[in-house]
Motif scaffolding. Structure first.
Motif, short mmCIF file in Angstrom:
data_model
loop_
_atom_site.label_atom_id
_atom_site.label_comp_id
_atom_site.label_asym_id
_atom_site.label_seq_id
_atom_site.Cartn_x
_atom_site.Cartn_y
_atom_site.Cartn_z
N CYS A 647 0.84 -1.20 0.00
CA CYS A 647 0.00 0.00 0.00
C CYS A 647 0.88 1.25 0.00
N PRO A 648 0.55 2.26 -0.86
CA PRO A 648 1.36 3.48 -0.94
C PRO A 648 0.96 4.50 0.12
N GLY A 649 1.80 5.52 0.30
CA GLY A 649 1.46 6.69 1.10
C GLY A 649 1.12 6.40 2.54
N GLY A 650 1.78 5.37 3.15
CA GLY A 650 1.52 5.09 4.55
C GLY A 650 0.19 4.42 4.82
N LYS A 651 -0.50 3.95 3.76
CA LYS A 651 -1.77 3.26 3.96
C LYS A 651 -1.52 1.84 4.46
N LEU A 652 -2.53 1.27 5.10
CA LEU A 652 -2.45 -0.08 5.63
C LEU A 652 -3.33 -1.02 4.84
N CYS A 653 -2.86 -2.26 4.69
CA CYS A 653 -3.64 -3.26 3.96
C CYS A 653 -4.62 -3.93 4.90
N VAL A 654 -5.87 -3.98 4.52
CA VAL A 654 -6.92 -4.59 5.33
C VAL A 654 -7.39 -5.85 4.62
N HIS A 655 -7.30 -7.03 5.33
CA HIS A 655 -7.84 -8.29 4.84
C HIS A 655 -9.05 -8.63 5.70
N GLY A 684 -8.69 -4.00 1.14
CA GLY A 684 -7.99 -3.05 0.31
C GLY A 684 -7.03 -2.21 1.12
N CYS A 685 -6.49 -1.13 0.53
CA CYS A 685 -5.56 -0.23 1.20
C CYS A 685 -6.31 0.96 1.80
N TYR A 686 -6.08 1.24 3.07
CA TYR A 686 -6.79 2.32 3.74
C TYR A 686 -5.83 3.11 4.62
N CYS A 687 -6.24 4.35 4.91
CA CYS A 687 -5.45 5.18 5.82
C CYS A 687 -5.54 4.63 7.24
N PRO A 688 -4.53 4.91 8.07
CA PRO A 688 -4.57 4.44 9.46
C PRO A 688 -5.76 5.04 10.20
#
Length: 1011
Positions: A647-655, A684-688
């Motif tokens: 994930c780009p830009g400090g985003k976190l991957c959520v499963h 998907g990829c989400y902000c903290p």
């Protein structure tokens, strides 16, 4: 024989009367004895040829008069009037001219020139004739000739017989009187016409008027019916339609007795008091005091006008395929094939999911938030009865829903899903269905709180889940168009079974069908019939007529009047909850009288019905009952998405499969967008936690969330000005403040109208019509009226300009015509310290500004006219521009105060009282008249959907302008189609400029300007 008398005072009138008296434009009097054809006047003005020829008989009367204006020939002969060889009745409207009764005279007025001919008609001929040319005489005179068809030159004759100017009027008329009697057996009408003109020379205050007929033994003309002859009076009699017509001009006329008006709404010439005037609606005449009741309101005929009760039918939001009508009446087409929020309230939401393959709804559901949690309802064969919601099948085609807070839904589920939503007046809502506040201006309020001007950004804000911006939905399938035009034409056929509802509905969807054309046609016709039924109009067995029959399963039978109340076997056992829901009958399959629905496909007599109880059902007979409650639920599967890259830009991957996280509102955009309660986790990829992804893909705090407007992104704290309001972005939401915008009404081309309340319609008549006027008399003494009339050119179907009349405070009238403005001061005018109005020329436009009245008129010197009104005029005006009250549904308010659904009836009602003019009886469809132009028009008009105007598409929806462009481009052949095309495109470009989007679209080869 030619006798000549001269005067030094020029005039704009040339006359001939009696047995041969002629008065030229320079007021030169002469007498010509001749039975040969004489050219009274011939000239060319503004490129238009005019010719008036008269021929007298042996008794002095003119036995034949030929008037040629712009290649249109009008002949007066044997007491009849013919135009282009066809005998006419009065009033008569032609594209180029207007013929009507004018006192005891008949008048022909040209629409292409300030030119008219007035004559006194008799069974044996014409006794007097006046030609008026109101153009600037210095310009016109060099082209004015006075010739006649003899073997010698009249000018030579004048030169030989030139005499000194007569010193007094009497001397002139004494000499012409002697000449007048050179004809043997002179006709009495010719003789009396001469003496009447002598009295006219002396002025309206002359003492000759009361006595001249007695002294000359000339009998007054005979008036028809109850009308009485008056020597000097207004040329137009007061009527039930216009009890107080303008009376600036005095002429020999026929008028009703004092205290009465002419009943122009009945045959004959009968006079009645105003209180005894009948009313007209839908082509029918109603006597005074008569009541006219419809499904939604009742009206009473009072003094020739309708007094109507408030509309009791609740507003509805209709979603029929991709066509939406909001609660406040705004109509548009949803461009995408996504899942949208149709309407959303405090504790409820209605959503629709469109099909990926065609323009239909694939799924619709209602979500309620109650004290026990959330409930979702999807529509299947199950009926639901609870404390909060009642859901039941009203027929095989319709499901009815009613909630505890008063919301009703009628859902058509076959042959495709369509939604009809009703709300109580106290309920507030947003979504595709608008704002439900009797104001169409804010119907396009987005989920983030700002009002958009185009459909696309508005509808995209109400999507649920991912949705890509759609492509243009303009129909370009020729085969489907041909099918649609052929089949849908029966809706316009006045002899078809749909004729009784022509005033109420229209249809426009078959062309965009992507499945079976016949099924789409039947759906479209069904929508038409439902619109008629909403007004209480029963079309009849339209399905048999059009081949749209419904096949029922089992022993069910089709009916147009199906009701659910007490129609099932279950209803025989106890209280039927469906009877507590007040709904209208619907079409579909069901049981015939005497039978009840026993199973989904079987109707049974009551003796064979299953017996239902709380725990089940049993056959007739003694049983022991012991049951339990049932539960209805709806389950929807989530789609899983996995992160395939980092994930780009400090985003976190959520499963979601590993650890469930609520991802429904993790972006700035999602903070304002609707979401479903079960959309709590999507991988998907989400902000903290505590951060949100803004429109630029950056993780920010909620306070720093960005906002979107018309395709542009704004940082928190930035502002935009739109629709007269200043909107500030704060934490992903718009907050707007400001005053209401001025109302703008626009008309262009061949009758394309956009009212103050943004209703588009088309009406093109040959008369003068009231565009806007003050509806409240004595409103602070402020009065104004703007009237328009089409000026034709090219061929007989094209309007090239408009003549505009602006009446201000009953003090001054401004006439805008032929690229100029002229002023006429009315009686009683006084010089004011501050000017009432100002005139400016800005670019191609003439702008009339009236600050004290809050009125601005903008004219492009051709067909485009804009009227701007300050917001203080809301609900206080009326006319073709509507009533400016924010409610588009009552814009078609006639001059007799009745709301209609036919643009023809509406437009005809706003004809000005004088001169009299006949109604438009048939709507003209230009692309049918010039079918070979349609393909050319579609290709040309696609410029509005192209990249040329791309920057404006999110500011101003081009749909209405595109439709108008096609009609305008089909209106005329050759150069005319370019004129119509350029006018429509220029109208859209001007609308873009008003939204601060300047489009350079003209080229040397495309609609170039000739300055």
């Amino acid at each position: 024989v030619v006798l000549i008398f001269f005067s030094s005072h020029p005039s704009d009138v040339c006359k001939t009367y009696g047995s041969g008296v002629i008065q030229s434009f320079s007021k030169t009097l002469f007498y010509l004895k001749s039975t040969c054809p004489v050219t009274l006047t011939r000239f060319t003005l503004l490129g238009v040829n005019c010719d008036v020829t008269v021929q007298r008989g042996s008794t002095g009367l003119m036995t034949r008069v030929e008037i040629l204006v712009n290649k249109v020939t009008t002949v007066l002969q044997d007491g009849k009037v013919t135009v282009e060889g066809n005998s006419i009745s009065l009033p008569f409207e032609h594209t180029y001219q207007h013929v009507y009764q004018y006192g005891v005279y008949i008048k022909l007025r040209s629409k292409v020139l300030p030119f008219s001919v007035t004559w006194r008609n008799h069974s044996e001929g014409v006794s007097s004739l006046w030609v008026r040319c109101q153009a600037t005489l210095q310009t016109a005179k060099p082209h004015l000739l006075f010739l006649y068809n003899l073997h010698y030159s009249l000018q030579q004759k004048i030169n030989k017989q030139k005499r000194s100017p007569a010193k007094i009027l009497v001397a002139k008329n004494v000499k012409t009187c002697h000449s007048h009697y050179m004809f043997k057996n002179i006709n009495v009408d010719a003789k009396c016409a001469f003496f009447e003109e002598v009295a006219r020379w002396c002025g309206n205050q002359s003492r000759l008027w009361p006595v001249w007929r007695q002294k000359t033994s000339c009998k007054p003309p005979t008036c028809p019916g109850d009308l009485k002859y008056q020597e000097l009076g207004p040329p137009f009699a007061p009527t039930c339609t216009s009890p107080q017509p303008p009376s600036d001009i005095l002429i020999s006329t026929c008028l009703p007795p004092p205290g009465t008006v002419l009943n122009d709404r009945a045959e004959g010439y009968h006079c009645v008091t105003v209180k005894d005037c009948p009313c007209v609606y839908g082509g029918k005449t109603y006597p005074p005091g008569a009541q006219r009741n419809s499904k939604c309101q009742s009206c009473v005929c009072v003094q020739g006008k309708w007094t109507c009760s408030a509309n009791v039918c609740p507003p509805t939001c209709n979603i029929e395929g991709q066509f939406v009508t909001t609660f406040d009446g705004k109509q548009y087409s949803v461009p995408g094939k996504c899942t949208y929020v149709a309407a959303r309230g405090f504790k409820w939401k209605v959503a629709v999911k469109f099909s990926d393959t065609d323009a239909s709804i694939a799924e619709m559901y209602l979500e309620l938030t109650i004290s026990l949690g959330h409930s979702q309802y999807c529509f299947s064969c199950v009926c639901v009865f609870s404390d909060y919601t009642t859901v039941f099948w009203q027929s095989s085609m319709f499901v009815q829903v009613q909630t505890s807070f008063g919301m009703k839904m009628k859902v058509q589920v076959f042959p495709e899903i369509q939604l009809y939503l009703y709300l109580p007046p106290t309920e507030k809502t947003t979504g595709l269905c608008g704002t439900y506040n009797n104001d169409t201006e804010d119907d396009f309020t987005t989920s983030s709180g700002i009002v958009e001007n185009a459909v696309l950004p508005f509808s995209q804000s109400w999507t649920m889940g991912g949705c890509s911006p759609p492509d243009s939905s303009i129909c370009i399938n020729t085969e489907k168009e041909i099918f649609a035009e052929e089949k849908c034409s029966l809706l316009r056929n006045t002899s078809s079974m749909f004729a009784r509802c022509h005033d109420y509905a229209c249809v426009h969807r078959t062309c965009q069908c992507t499945s079976g054309l016949k099924d789409c046609l039947c759906v479209a016709l069904s929508n038409y019939v439902k619109a008629c039924a909403s007004q209480g109009i029963n079309i009849g067995d339209w399905r048999a007529e059009t081949g749209c029959n419904i096949v029922c399963n089992g022993n069910l039978r089709f009916s147009y009047n199906m009701q659910a109340c007490n129609q099932t076997c279950r209803s025989l056992t106890g209280r039927d909850p469906t009877c507590e829901v007040q709904v209208d009958p619907v079409e579909g399959c069901g049981c015939m009288p005497g039978t009840h629905l026993n199973t989904p496909q079987e109707c049974s007599p009551s003796t064979l019905c299953m017996c239902h109880y709380q725990g089940g059902s049993t056959r007739p007979g003694p049983v022991t009952i012991d049951g339990y409650a049932a539960v209805f639920f709806f389950l929807e599967m989530n789609m899983l998405l996995f992160c395939l890259v980092d994930c780009p830009g400090g985003k976190l991957c959520v499963h979601c499969a590993q650890a469930k996280v609520n991802t429904a509102q993790k972006t700035c955009e999602s903070l304002s967008k609707p979401f479903s309660v079960d959309e709590n986790c999507t991988s998907g990829c989400y902000c903290p936690a505590g951060l949100f992804e803004d429109h630029n893909g950056t993780c920010v705090t909620q306070e720093n969330c960005t906002c979107e407007f018309s395709g542009s992104v704004y940082a928190s704290g930035q502002s935009v000005e739109t629709n007269c309001k200043k909107c500030i972005c704060r934490g992903g939401q718009w907050y707007c403040e400001g005053e209401p915008c001025p109302g703008v009404c626009e008309v262009f081309g061949n009758g394309q109208y956009n009212t103050f309340d943004s209703m588009w319609y088309r009406f093109d008549g040959n008369c003068q019509y009231t565009l806007v006027e003050v509806s409240c008399k004595n409103l602070n003494g402020e009065q104004f009226a703007v009237r328009v009339e089409s000026v034709p050119c090219c061929d007989e179907a094209l309007t090239c300009s408009r003549a505009i009349s602006v009446d201000l405070q009953d003090v001054v009238t401004l006439i805008l015509r032929d690229m100029n403005v002229t002023q006429t001061l009315k009686a009683g005018w006084q010089l004011q310290a501050q000017p009432l109005y100002s005139i400016h020329t800005v670019g191609l436009h003439i702008i009339i500004s009236v600050p004290d009245l809050g009125l601005t008129v903008i004219w492009d010197k051709n067909t485009r006219v804009k009227i701007k009104l300050q917001a203080r005029w809301k609900g206080k005006v009326r006319g073709l521009c509507g009533n400016f009250d924010g409610k588009v549904m009552n814009d078609l308010l006639t001059s007799s105060s009745s709301v209609v659904f036919s643009t023809l009836e509406f437009g005809n009602s706003w004809k000005t009282a004088v001169p009299p003019c006949s109604d438009v009886t048939q709507e003209v469809f230009p692309c049918e008249r010039h079918s070979y132009c349609e393909a050319w028009a579609q290709r040309r008009c696609m410029i509005l959907q192209s990249d040329t105007f791309r920057d404006c598409h999110l500011k101003v929806d081009p749909t209405h302008y595109y439709q108008a462009c096609i009609l305008e481009s089909c209106s005329c052949e050759f150069e005319g189609r370019f004129l119509g095309f350029c006018t429509a495109v220029a109208a859209y470009a001007e609308a873009c400029t008003a939204q601060n989007v300047c489009i350079k679209w003209r080229t040397p080869d495309l609609c170039r300007m000739c300055l």
